[in-house]
Design a protein around this motif. Structure first.
Motif: not given
Length: 261
Positions: A13-17, A23-25, A59-60, A222-224
């Motif tokens: 989950c932390l890796a996905a965050l 990926d978003a940046v 999703v992200g 959330a990370g995205g």
């Protein structure tokens, strides 16, 4: 649901965050998420790892794309056209992938990435709003973006894959004269198209581990969204710095893979 310990699930989950943020940046979140899935689920097949990765990443990517579109002007129609071309290109790349050795591709990609890093460092104005504002894009150049950026990078994605999001940001910046923030926003829409096509195929083949993917997807989302907001607030210089870090990380990973092959 595979047998995953609580510690491993927290790690994934932390890796996905973090992957969603990267990926978003500037793209390249898969460089973190795929190895994490391989470590966390060593007994899963490669197809299940790839399918689960797509189920998390889409999703992200979608969350980041929505955040960007709401906050910055993006030519959604152009982005979708590039995305459809990339989807077709990735299918073509996948068709030829079986006959291409990754040992041949890795050194070529490393040289290209190092050249890109040198270009970005030697040209500080690359991808800034000032640089992007100097030139306008006509219909011919927009069509070139669909064919060359969409089809070409899509083909690379299907053929080999690592760093596709990063290449996409760089290509959109160069061909459409976008600033890096707008290029990242456009890239996210393209990524949604390509991820949707890939996920549909993996789902059809039954190679998606939906339960861990659903939980990881919440963190990736959330990370995205956090990454997209940071890119929008901090601007192109911030994206440029992250871009260089990701490029050098990708070179290091490819070099390690080549060395251990």
């Amino acid at each position: 649901m595979p047998d995953i310990s609580l510690t491993t699930l927290v790690f994934l989950c932390l890796a996905a965050l973090v992957a969603g943020w990267i990926d978003a940046v500037v793209g390249g979140g898969g460089l973190l998420l795929l190895p994490a899935l391989l470590l966390g689920m060593p007994h899963a097949s490669a197809a299940h790892i790839l399918g689960t990765n797509k189920a998390v990443a889409i999703v992200g990517t979608t969350g980041a794309a929505v955040t960007y579109v709401r906050k910055t002007p993006v030519q959604v129609r152009t982005a979708v056209r590039i995305g459809l071309a990339a989807l077709a290109g990735s299918m073509g790349g996948a068709f030829f992938a079986a006959g291409i050795s990754s040992d041949v591709l890795r050194p070529v990609i490393m040289v290209v990435l190092l050249a890109v890093a040198a270009f970005v460092m030697l040209r500080p104005s690359f991808g800034t709003a000032t640089d992007a504002g100097r030139r306008r894009v006509g219909r011919t150049r927009a069509a070139m973006a669909v064919v060359l950026v969409g089809g070409g990078i899509g083909f690379y994605d299907g053929l080999f894959g690592p760093g596709t999001g990063t290449f996409l940001v760089l290509a959109l910046t160069a061909v459409l004269h976008l600033d890096l923030v707008t290029a990242s926003a456009t890239a996210k829409i393209v990524n949604v198209c390509t991820n949707a096509g890939a996920l549909a195929m993996f789902a059809y083949q039954g190679t998606v581990l939906w339960q861990p993917a659903a939980l990881m997807a919440v963190f990736n989302l959330a990370g995205g969204m956090i990454g997209a907001r940071m890119a929008l607030s901090k601007g192109s210089e911030f994206v440029r710095g992250v871009l260089l870090v990701v490029v050098f990380s990708l070179v290091a990973k490819l070099g390690f893979d080549q060395w251990t092959a």
